[in-house]
Design an enzyme around this catalytic site. Structure first.
Site, PDB file in Angstrom:
ATOM      1  N   ASP A  29      15.254 -10.919  32.194  1.00 54.59           N
ATOM      2  CA  ASP A  29      15.502 -11.449  33.198  1.00 54.59           C
ATOM      3  C   ASP A  29      16.613 -10.623  34.469  1.00 54.59           C
ATOM      4  O   ASP A  29      16.592 -10.806  35.080  1.00 54.59           O
ATOM      5  CB  ASP A  29      16.418 -12.858  32.773  1.00 54.59           C
ATOM      6  CG  ASP A  29      15.406 -13.623  31.844  1.00 54.59           C
ATOM      7  OD1 ASP A  29      13.721 -13.492  32.185  1.00 54.59           O
ATOM      8  OD2 ASP A  29      15.621 -14.077  30.749  1.00 54.59           O
ATOM      9  N   MET A  30      18.126 -10.067  33.874  1.00 52.12           N
ATOM     10  CA  MET A  30      18.736  -9.352  34.592  1.00 52.12           C
ATOM     11  C   MET A  30      18.559  -8.103  35.871  1.00 52.12           C
ATOM     12  O   MET A  30      18.799  -8.151  36.496  1.00 52.12           O
ATOM     13  CB  MET A  30      19.676  -8.726  33.494  1.00 52.12           C
ATOM     14  CG  MET A  30      20.601 -10.035  32.309  1.00 52.12           C
ATOM     15  SD  MET A  30      21.432 -11.268  34.154  1.00 52.12           S
ATOM     16  CE  MET A  30      20.906 -12.966  33.747  1.00 52.12           C
TER      17      MET A  30
ATOM     18  N   HIS B 116       9.848 -17.990  32.376  1.00 51.62           N
ATOM     19  CA  HIS B 116      10.769 -18.052  32.513  1.00 51.62           C
ATOM     20  C   HIS B 116      11.915 -18.058  33.652  1.00 51.62           C
ATOM     21  O   HIS B 116      12.289 -17.432  34.339  1.00 51.62           O
ATOM     22  CB  HIS B 116      12.178 -17.469  31.946  1.00 51.62           C
ATOM     23  CG  HIS B 116      13.062 -17.925  31.601  1.00 51.62           C
ATOM     24  ND1 HIS B 116      13.614 -19.332  31.020  1.00 51.62           N
ATOM     25  CD2 HIS B 116      14.473 -17.333  31.208  1.00 51.62           C
ATOM     26  CE1 HIS B 116      14.821 -19.545  30.746  1.00 51.62           C
ATOM     27  NE2 HIS B 116      15.507 -18.600  30.836  1.00 51.62           N
TER      28      HIS B 116
ATOM     29  N   ARG C 296       8.230   1.107  35.947  1.00 45.72           N
ATOM     30  CA  ARG C 296       8.634   2.036  36.634  1.00 45.72           C
ATOM     31  C   ARG C 296       8.275   3.782  35.857  1.00 45.72           C
ATOM     32  O   ARG C 296       8.545   3.606  34.248  1.00 45.72           O
ATOM     33  CB  ARG C 296      10.842   2.066  35.665  1.00 45.72           C
ATOM     34  CG  ARG C 296      11.793   1.459  36.527  1.00 45.72           C
ATOM     35  CD  ARG C 296      12.463   0.803  35.810  1.00 45.72           C
ATOM     36  NE  ARG C 296      12.097   0.820  34.211  1.00 45.72           N
ATOM     37  CZ  ARG C 296      13.019   0.562  33.760  1.00 45.72           C
ATOM     38  NH1 ARG C 296      14.104   0.765  33.453  1.00 45.72           N
ATOM     39  NH2 ARG C 296      12.624   0.074  31.843  1.00 45.72           N
TER      40      ARG C 296
ATOM     41  N   GLU D  11      15.825 -17.022   1.692  1.00 44.94           N
ATOM     42  CA  GLU D  11      14.771 -17.727   1.767  1.00 44.94           C
ATOM     43  C   GLU D  11      15.045 -19.164   3.118  1.00 44.94           C
ATOM     44  O   GLU D  11      13.975 -20.154   2.972  1.00 44.94           O
ATOM     45  CB  GLU D  11      15.877 -19.127   0.436  1.00 44.94           C
ATOM     46  CG  GLU D  11      15.280 -18.446  -0.896  1.00 44.94           C
ATOM     47  CD  GLU D  11      15.912 -18.677  -1.863  1.00 44.94           C
ATOM     48  OE1 GLU D  11      15.864 -20.606  -2.183  1.00 44.94           O
ATOM     49  OE2 GLU D  11      15.839 -18.235  -2.593  1.00 44.94           O
TER      50      GLU D  11
ATOM     51  N   TYR E 161       5.708  -4.507  30.280  1.00 46.15           N
ATOM     52  CA  TYR E 161       5.214  -4.454  29.658  1.00 46.15           C
ATOM     53  C   TYR E 161       5.593  -4.627  28.213  1.00 46.15           C
ATOM     54  O   TYR E 161       5.494  -3.487  27.111  1.00 46.15           O
ATOM     55  CB  TYR E 161       4.086  -3.319  29.930  1.00 46.15           C
ATOM     56  CG  TYR E 161       2.908  -3.384  28.851  1.00 46.15           C
ATOM     57  CD1 TYR E 161       1.633  -3.534  29.455  1.00 46.15           C
ATOM     58  CD2 TYR E 161       2.424  -2.480  27.631  1.00 46.15           C
ATOM     59  CE1 TYR E 161       0.416  -3.837  29.300  1.00 46.15           C
ATOM     60  CE2 TYR E 161       0.894  -2.502  27.588  1.00 46.15           C
ATOM     61  CZ  TYR E 161       0.163  -2.929  27.620  1.00 46.15           C
ATOM     62  OH  TYR E 161      -1.184  -2.930  27.556  1.00 46.15           O
TER      63      TYR E 161
ATOM     64  N   GLU F 125      20.635 -16.892  -0.797  1.00 49.44           N
ATOM     65  CA  GLU F 125      20.635 -18.225  -0.957  1.00 49.44           C
ATOM     66  C   GLU F 125      20.839 -18.173   0.925  1.00 49.44           C
ATOM     67  O   GLU F 125      20.198 -19.863   0.635  1.00 49.44           O
ATOM     68  CB  GLU F 125      21.981 -18.373  -1.832  1.00 49.44           C
ATOM     69  CG  GLU F 125      21.332 -18.631  -3.490  1.00 49.44           C
ATOM     70  CD  GLU F 125      19.968 -18.917  -3.692  1.00 49.44           C
ATOM     71  OE1 GLU F 125      19.866 -19.822  -3.290  1.00 49.44           O
ATOM     72  OE2 GLU F 125      19.636 -18.959  -4.530  1.00 49.44           O
TER      73      GLU F 125
ATOM     74  N   ASP G  99      15.587 -23.882  27.447  1.00 49.97           N
ATOM     75  CA  ASP G  99      14.396 -22.756  26.614  1.00 49.97           C
ATOM     76  C   ASP G  99      16.251 -22.003  26.690  1.00 49.97           C
ATOM     77  O   ASP G  99      16.587 -21.739  25.539  1.00 49.97           O
ATOM     78  CB  ASP G  99      14.455 -21.758  27.768  1.00 49.97           C
ATOM     79  CG  ASP G  99      14.460 -20.815  27.057  1.00 49.97           C
ATOM     80  OD1 ASP G  99      13.358 -20.259  26.436  1.00 49.97           O
ATOM     81  OD2 ASP G  99      14.939 -19.841  27.199  1.00 49.97           O
TER      82      ASP G  99
ATOM     83  N   SER H 188       7.199  -7.519  25.460  1.00 42.82           N
ATOM     84  CA  SER H 188       6.682  -8.193  24.126  1.00 42.82           C
ATOM     85  C   SER H 188       6.055  -8.825  25.299  1.00 42.82           C
ATOM     86  O   SER H 188       3.877  -9.767  24.792  1.00 42.82           O
ATOM     87  CB  SER H 188       7.210  -9.446  23.750  1.00 42.82           C
ATOM     88  OG  SER H 188       7.085 -10.827  23.127  1.00 42.82           O
TER      89      SER H 188
HETATM   90  P1  NAD Z   1      11.046  -7.260  27.200  1.00 51.15           P
HETATM   91  O1  NAD Z   1      11.785  -6.742  27.143  1.00 51.15           O
HETATM   92  O2  NAD Z   1       9.986  -6.942  25.719  1.00 51.15           O
HETATM   93  O3  NAD Z   1      10.151  -6.552  28.291  1.00 51.15           O
HETATM   94  C1  NAD Z   1      10.602  -6.082  29.360  1.00 51.15           C
HETATM   95  C2  NAD Z   1       9.547  -4.630  30.307  1.00 51.15           C
HETATM   96  O4  NAD Z   1      10.278  -4.389  31.825  1.00 51.15           O
HETATM   97  C3  NAD Z   1       9.675  -3.568  29.636  1.00 51.15           C
HETATM   98  O5  NAD Z   1       8.314  -2.821  30.079  1.00 51.15           O
HETATM   99  C4  NAD Z   1      10.389  -2.326  29.796  1.00 51.15           C
HETATM  100  O6  NAD Z   1       9.924  -1.481  30.196  1.00 51.15           O
HETATM  101  C5  NAD Z   1      10.089  -3.220  31.918  1.00 51.15           C
HETATM  102  N1  NAD Z   1      11.746  -2.778  32.731  1.00 51.15           N
HETATM  103  C6  NAD Z   1      12.786  -3.241  32.098  1.00 51.15           C
HETATM  104  N2  NAD Z   1      13.019  -2.823  33.592  1.00 51.15           N
HETATM  105  C7  NAD Z   1      11.894  -2.560  34.639  1.00 51.15           C
HETATM  106  C8  NAD Z   1      12.399  -2.307  35.788  1.00 51.15           C
HETATM  107  N3  NAD Z   1      13.450  -1.944  36.428  1.00 51.15           N
HETATM  108  N4  NAD Z   1      11.118  -2.440  36.360  1.00 51.15           N
HETATM  109  C9  NAD Z   1      10.298  -2.348  35.884  1.00 51.15           C
HETATM  110  N5  NAD Z   1       9.838  -2.599  34.632  1.00 51.15           N
HETATM  111  C10 NAD Z   1      11.355  -2.287  33.735  1.00 51.15           C
HETATM  112  O7  NAD Z   1      10.152  -8.648  27.666  1.00 51.15           O
HETATM  113  P2  NAD Z   1       9.992 -10.126  27.690  1.00 51.15           P
HETATM  114  O8  NAD Z   1      10.857 -10.747  26.116  1.00 51.15           O
HETATM  115  O9  NAD Z   1       8.701  -9.701  26.957  1.00 51.15           O
HETATM  116  O10 NAD Z   1      10.314 -11.011  28.731  1.00 51.15           O
HETATM  117  C11 NAD Z   1       9.712 -11.357  29.824  1.00 51.15           C
HETATM  118  C12 NAD Z   1      10.328 -12.538  30.498  1.00 51.15           C
HETATM  119  O11 NAD Z   1       9.256 -13.588  29.301  1.00 51.15           O
HETATM  120  C13 NAD Z   1      11.226 -12.502  30.633  1.00 51.15           C
HETATM  121  O12 NAD Z   1      11.832 -13.179  32.009  1.00 51.15           O
HETATM  122  C14 NAD Z   1      11.740 -13.903  30.001  1.00 51.15           C
HETATM  123  O13 NAD Z   1      12.502 -14.538  29.549  1.00 51.15           O
HETATM  124  C15 NAD Z   1      10.059 -14.515  29.239  1.00 51.15           C
HETATM  125  N6  NAD Z   1       9.596 -14.898  27.901  1.00 51.15           N
HETATM  126  C16 NAD Z   1       9.599 -13.853  27.180  1.00 51.15           C
HETATM  127  C17 NAD Z   1       9.510 -14.652  25.408  1.00 51.15           C
HETATM  128  C18 NAD Z   1       9.630 -13.501  24.312  1.00 51.15           C
HETATM  129  O14 NAD Z   1       9.382 -13.903  23.696  1.00 51.15           O
HETATM  130  N7  NAD Z   1       9.865 -12.438  24.340  1.00 51.15           N
HETATM  131  C19 NAD Z   1       8.527 -15.385  25.613  1.00 51.15           C
HETATM  132  C20 NAD Z   1       9.013 -16.716  26.517  1.00 51.15           C
HETATM  133  C21 NAD Z   1       9.367 -16.051  27.806  1.00 51.15           C
HETATM  134 MG    MG Z   2      11.783 -20.331  24.809  1.00 48.26          MG
HETATM  135 MG    MG Z   3      14.835 -17.675  26.322  1.00 44.51          MG
HETATM  136 MG    MG Z   4      17.718 -21.782  -4.369  1.00 42.88          MG
END
Ligand code: NAD
Ligand code: MG
Ligand code: MG
Ligand code: MG
Ligand code: MG
Length: 324
Positions: free
Chosen positions: A76-77, A101, A41, A224, A18, A220, A184, A20
């Protein structure tokens, strides 16, 4: 043909994570009339936020039980372990596993079960924009892809999910996991994050080492940059050229290619090759498993760069920056 949420109308959707993306997806899908449960969690940092937004919050495993589509929106990790522990043993055959992703599937850190659909929906914007555009009746364009189609409806599910996010009000672009993942990574490494921040730091160092005031150098080469990026975002290089002075344009034409030259492009190709052949993914996974020693060291160096110190002082005087 208008794309609708029809293919997911009778489906239960589990959103894992939950942050971004997770929050924006959960809220938009619910407002599109779909059945959403959030898996987190217990006691994690965003559980309270999801509950405050009115969602039923369960553990990831509980959320996956009974779900027809599971969206994996954690960092991702942490996804491979989450998949092994809370998804693979539980997800019903024929259900869909969705990513924003393609990293883990493409680089085989997750080998999805053969009896589930595997799809991708990636909005081309940060979560807050995905949410605010939806709220005003518009949408952010989405990429979508199918990796594995068991149900015969994998593509319909991906497009319905993207429609539920509001993406179909703008544009849906079909891709595949390889293309989404590799482009990406290349974009963020070579241009958006790695390239741009290094350009800013080196420009700042050049001015300060030549005796100019750090405050002036900050404006600069960093502050900007937003004006320029906004012009690029709205109307491409065409709009930028139309808005900057003739002097700035001439300087752009004669000096830009000396800074980012053919040798830079060759190195961009080398970075792309290491993304494509899996070297980057392998190094990053090993770094993560080792406890992030190099990541932490390199991050610390960025945080201690002199431009950060002067930047913090200057930003404190620009009240509007702290209102965002
Ligand atoms: P984030 O870091 O903003 O949020 C991660 C969420 O996962 C949090 O709610 C965190 O509490 C929860 N979390 C962490 N470990 C966990 C676990 N072990 N079990 C359950 N929940 C857990 O992540 P994000 O930036 O929203 O990215 C999520 C996916 O979206 C990724 O695959 C990323 O590559 C992809 N993505 C992100 C964006 C972006 O704008 N941030 C854009 C496109 C794709
Ligand atoms: Mg991207
Ligand atoms: Mg990326
Ligand atoms: Mg200038
Ligand atoms: Mg850097």
């Amino acid at each position: 043909m208008t794309v609708t949420t029809q293919a997911l109308q009778d489906s239960r959707i589990a959103i894992l994570g939950y942050g971004s993306q997770g929050r924006a997806h959960a809220l938009n899908l619910r407002d599109s009339g779909l059945d959403v449960v959030v898996g987190l969690r217990a006691g994690g940092p965003t559980a309270a936020k999801a509950a405050a937004d009115g969602f039923a919050v369960a553990t990831p495993a509980e959320a996956v039980k009974g779900a027809d589509l599971v969206a994996v929106l954690t960092p991702d990790m942490v996804q491979p372990k989450l998949y092994e522990e809370a998804i693979a043993p539980i997800l019903r055959p024929g259900a869909a596993l969705l990513f924003a992703h393609g990293f883990n599937v493409h680089f085989k850190a997750i080998a999805p079960r053969a009896d589930i659909d595997v799809i991708l929906v990636a909005p081309k914007g940060p979560g807050h924009l995905v949410r605010t555009e939806y709220e005003i009746g518009r949408g952010v364009p989405c990429l979508y892809a199918v990796y594995q189609d068991v149900s015969g409806h994998a593509k319909d599910k991906a497009m319905a999910y993207a429609a539920g996010l509001g993406g179909a009000r703008a544009l849906l672009i079909e891709t595949d996991f390889k293309e989404e993942t590799e482009t990406d990574l290349f974009g963020e490494q070579a241009v958006l994050c790695g390239g741009a921040s290094e350009l800013v730091q080196k420009g700042f160092e050049t001015l300060v080492e030549a005796g100019y005031r750090p405050e002036i150098a900050y404006y600069e080469v960093l502050h900007e940059l937003k004006l320029i990026v906004d012009l690029l975002y709205q109307g491409g290089i065409t709009k930028m050229l139309n808005f900057i002075s003739e002097t700035a344009q001439y300087g752009d034409y004669v000096s830009g290619p000396r800074i980012v030259d053919a040798a830079t492009k060759e190195r961009m190709k080398a970075v792309l090759k290491e993304i494509q052949d899996g070297t980057f993914a392998r190094n990053w996974s090993e770094e993560y498993k080792a406890g992030l020693p190099n990541y932490r060291r390199m991050k610390q160096a960025d945080l201690e760069h002199p431009i950060e110190k002067v930047g913090a002082q200057l930003r404190a005087k620009m009240v509007w920056l702290n209102e965002a």
